[in-house]
Design an enzyme around this catalytic site. Structure first.
Site, short mmCIF file in Angstrom:
data_model
loop_
_atom_site.label_atom_id
_atom_site.label_comp_id
_atom_site.label_asym_id
_atom_site.label_seq_id
_atom_site.Cartn_x
_atom_site.Cartn_y
_atom_site.Cartn_z
N LYS A 57 -30.73 15.21 4.40
CA LYS A 57 -30.25 15.81 5.55
C LYS A 57 -30.15 17.09 5.60
O LYS A 57 -30.47 17.74 6.62
CB LYS A 57 -29.08 14.98 6.18
CG LYS A 57 -29.07 13.60 6.13
CD LYS A 57 -27.74 12.92 6.36
CE LYS A 57 -26.96 13.01 5.15
NZ LYS A 57 -27.54 11.90 4.13
N GLN A 79 -23.53 10.83 5.25
CA GLN A 79 -23.63 9.49 4.53
C GLN A 79 -25.01 8.99 5.22
O GLN A 79 -26.06 9.81 5.77
CB GLN A 79 -22.65 8.71 4.88
CG GLN A 79 -21.39 9.13 4.25
CD GLN A 79 -20.55 10.11 4.60
OE1 GLN A 79 -20.31 10.23 5.92
NE2 GLN A 79 -20.32 11.13 3.84
N ASP A 122 -27.94 10.82 1.16
CA ASP A 122 -28.69 11.75 0.16
C ASP A 122 -30.10 11.73 0.43
O ASP A 122 -31.19 11.94 -0.36
CB ASP A 122 -28.58 11.27 -1.19
CG ASP A 122 -27.03 11.35 -1.65
OD1 ASP A 122 -26.24 12.05 -0.88
OD2 ASP A 122 -26.64 10.51 -2.30
N GLY A 147 -22.75 15.61 0.45
CA GLY A 147 -22.99 16.74 -0.43
C GLY A 147 -24.35 17.07 0.21
O GLY A 147 -25.38 16.09 0.08
N HIS A 148 -24.66 18.11 0.94
CA HIS A 148 -26.13 18.38 1.76
C HIS A 148 -26.52 19.62 0.92
O HIS A 148 -26.14 20.56 1.05
CB HIS A 148 -25.65 18.65 3.05
CG HIS A 148 -25.46 17.21 3.94
ND1 HIS A 148 -24.94 17.63 5.23
CD2 HIS A 148 -24.98 16.08 3.44
CE1 HIS A 148 -24.53 16.23 5.45
NE2 HIS A 148 -24.70 15.41 4.42
P1 GDP Z 1 -28.23 14.74 1.66
O1 GDP Z 1 -27.06 14.35 1.35
O2 GDP Z 1 -28.95 13.91 2.75
O3 GDP Z 1 -28.37 16.33 2.35
O4 GDP Z 1 -29.21 14.81 0.72
P2 GDP Z 1 -28.81 15.55 -1.03
O5 GDP Z 1 -28.93 17.22 -0.75
O6 GDP Z 1 -27.39 14.80 -1.45
O7 GDP Z 1 -29.80 14.90 -1.78
C1 GDP Z 1 -30.92 14.97 -1.51
C2 GDP Z 1 -31.79 15.85 -2.83
O8 GDP Z 1 -33.06 15.98 -2.69
C3 GDP Z 1 -31.27 17.64 -2.89
O9 GDP Z 1 -31.26 17.79 -4.23
C4 GDP Z 1 -32.40 18.21 -2.02
O10 GDP Z 1 -32.52 19.46 -2.55
C5 GDP Z 1 -33.57 17.30 -2.61
N1 GDP Z 1 -34.77 16.97 -1.77
C6 GDP Z 1 -34.56 17.39 -0.25
N2 GDP Z 1 -36.11 17.07 0.01
C7 GDP Z 1 -36.91 16.92 -0.95
C8 GDP Z 1 -37.96 16.73 -1.36
O11 GDP Z 1 -39.04 16.42 -0.37
N3 GDP Z 1 -38.60 16.53 -2.24
C9 GDP Z 1 -37.90 16.76 -3.50
N4 GDP Z 1 -38.32 16.58 -4.70
N5 GDP Z 1 -36.59 16.80 -3.54
C10 GDP Z 1 -36.00 16.99 -2.02
P1 IMO Z 2 -24.17 12.40 1.88
O1 IMO Z 2 -23.70 13.11 3.30
C1 IMO Z 2 -24.41 9.02 -0.76
C2 IMO Z 2 -20.66 6.48 -0.86
C3 IMO Z 2 -19.98 6.37 -1.90
C4 IMO Z 2 -19.50 4.90 -1.95
C5 IMO Z 2 -19.30 4.80 -0.55
C6 IMO Z 2 -17.64 5.08 0.01
O2 IMO Z 2 -24.25 13.54 0.99
O3 IMO Z 2 -25.43 11.61 2.12
P2 IMO Z 2 -16.31 7.12 0.50
O4 IMO Z 2 -16.00 8.50 -0.50
O5 IMO Z 2 -16.94 7.69 1.56
O6 IMO Z 2 -15.32 6.37 0.82
O7 IMO Z 2 -17.20 6.31 -0.55
O8 IMO Z 2 -20.12 5.80 0.24
N1 IMO Z 2 -20.94 7.92 -0.02
C7 IMO Z 2 -22.04 8.44 -0.21
N2 IMO Z 2 -23.19 8.16 -0.91
N3 IMO Z 2 -24.31 10.25 0.09
C8 IMO Z 2 -23.02 10.43 0.62
O9 IMO Z 2 -23.06 11.57 1.50
C9 IMO Z 2 -21.93 9.79 0.66
N4 IMO Z 2 -20.79 9.62 1.00
C10 IMO Z 2 -20.09 8.62 0.66
O10 IMO Z 2 -20.86 6.72 -3.09
O11 IMO Z 2 -20.48 4.01 -2.56
MG MG Z 3 -25.87 13.93 -0.31
#
Ligand code: GDP
Ligand code: IMO
Ligand code: MG
Length: 421
Positions: free
Chosen positions: A16, A222, A13, A40-41
């Protein structure tokens, strides 16, 4: 040509999805190489907010080829839902999305096995996303799995029944109640959706793109601290999330890897169980969660929050050979008087720069304090306009890691992206 790799340096998270979407306009191909819908991207542009789970984050860029590599595991139900949502937005994924025939399928019973295993673990549960990731990779390495290419074979139904029955036997040992029929029906529909996509021998495809001088960006899922080998085992995911995973997950040779973009938040978060040395289970953690909207994009769970951990960051930079750093969510820290960074650990009273093997070890982070910038930065577009306190923070990270921070993200939108150097 080389394959550039973008991956998370923390526990996932890191942002990415946002950054891949930003960079995608400079690439011909975006490829996912591991993980599945545990990811979840999130992407934001033109007032559109979108979350992708299986499909690469280049899908919104016209003309860009998106590839799901052999290292990915796919749940047809989630995949079909993603395709449906994209089509409703006017995107035509069937024109630009390719899927490896060697990618593995997440069966309905894999999800149930994941849930049963977690329930049986009780307090020691991993905190998995319950998407069936662990059981699917177990069947892959156990040589029992079903692959995308199998859906094109005449005896697919037989193969499906064989593996499902095997899972039902295992589930009996768990005495776990479940209902398969509803999800199974959706799953079979999802298989038809997958069949309507371009199913390819992606290792040939990607190497052909390289021969044709196409630019390729591999998108990690991840984070490196969730890597099956190097994360805090067993509180990890089931794939190699580090850079080497891009080679095995796509079929590219190690000497084909070019730039390695390592992405990290200006602080840290973690979802699920396991060690988190700089976690702030207090008002500070609450503030970060609230200001950063730190709730899972896949499960909605509140994310655990804490300060940036340089010991862990240096570890993942080492494992990945990171050539450029990308810092996200600096804006979340706008209102803090003091920002802390862990520069070393004390483990059993001894100072160290290494992550201990023992996940039960009591780690006391040693912090360095930075003065907060106390001003909103979300609307800033030029690095020269960023507050000097923030630049002090960035320069310190660069000096400690010996890697330049080339992008500073100050908001979720595509436009809130500042380039440095
Ligand atoms: P990912 O799994 O690495 O793609 O990240 P996620 O989408 O799960 O979580 C990142 C969250 O931060 C999302 O809600 C993005 O919209 C948000 N986000 C990304 N970059 C920034 C930033 O620079 N500032 C803020 N406030 N939010 C951001
Ligand atoms: P993105 O790509 C954050 C965590 C789960 C758990 C562990 C194992 O959005 O960054 P799993 O379902 O893979 O067997 O869970 O890994 N986890 C993540 N945490 N972002 C993710 O993906 C994750 N994918 C798995 O919360 O601790
Ligand atoms: Mg994510």
């Amino acid at each position: 040509m080389k394959v550039d790799v973008l991956l998370g340096l923390q526990w996932g998270d890191e942002g990415k999805g946002k950054i891949v979407d930003v960079l995608a306009e400079h690439y011909d191909v975006i490829a996912r190489f591991q993980g599945g819908p545990n990811a979840g991207h999130s992407l934001e542009f033109n007032n559109i907010k979108h979350v992708l789970h299986t499909i690469p984050s280049g899908i919104f860029r016209p003309g860009v080829i998106n590839l799901i590599g052999n290292g990915v595991v796919i749940d047809p139900v989630i995949f079909a839902d993603e395709i449906g949502k994209l089509k409703a937005m006017g995107v035509q994924p069937e024109k630009t999305l390719y899927i490896s025939k060697k990618a593995h399928l997440i069966l309905p019973t894999h999800r149930i096995l994941d849930a049963a295993s977690e329930a049986a673990k009780g307090k020691t549960k991993i905190g998995s996303t319950l998407k069936g990731i662990g059981p699917t990779y177990m069947d892959k390495t156990g040589r029992n799995g079903l692959r995308i290419g199998d859906i094109l074979t005449p005896n697919f139904a037989e193969k499906y029944a064989f593996l499902t029955n095997k899972h039902k036997d295992i589930l009996r040992q768990y005495s776990y109640d479940y209902n398969l029929s509803e999800y199974e029906a959706q799953w079979m529909h999802g298989i038809e959706v997958i069949k309507s996509m371009m199913l390819v021998d992606s290792e040939y495809e990607i190497n052909q793109h390289l021969e044709n001088n196409k630019t390729i960006l591999a998108e990690g899922a991840q984070g490196s601290l969730l890597d099956i080998d190097f994360g805090s085992y067993p509180f990890v995911t089931s794939s190699n999330t580090v850079c080497a995973g891009a080679c095995t997950g796509l079929g590219i040779a190690p000497n084909r890897v070019g730039e390695v973009f390592g992405i990290f938040k200006a602080y840290c978060t973690r979802v699920g169980s396991g060690p988190f040395p700089t976690e702030q289970e207090n008002e500070t953690g609450e503030q970060i969660r609230k200001l950063g909207a730190e709730f899972g994009a896949t499960t909605g769970r509140p994310r655990r929050c804490g300060w940036l951990d340089l010991v862990a960051l240096k570890y993942t930079i080492m494992l990945n050979g990171v050539t450029q750093l990308i810092m996200t969510k600096a804006d979340v820290l706008d209102s803090f008087d003091t920002i802390k960074v862990a520069v070393a650990y004390k483990v059993n009273g001894k100072e160290t720069q290494q992550l201990p093997y023992d996940i039960e070890a009591k780690i006391e982070p040693i912090y360095k304090d930075f003065k907060g910038w106390k001003t909103p930065i979300a609307a800033i577009h030029k690095v020269g306009d960023l507050p000097h306190e923030l630049m002090e923070y960035v320069k310190f990270i660069e000096a400690e890691t010996k890697v330049p921070v080339t992008i500073i993200s100050v908001g979720p939108d595509r436009d809130a992206t500042i380039y440095q150097h």
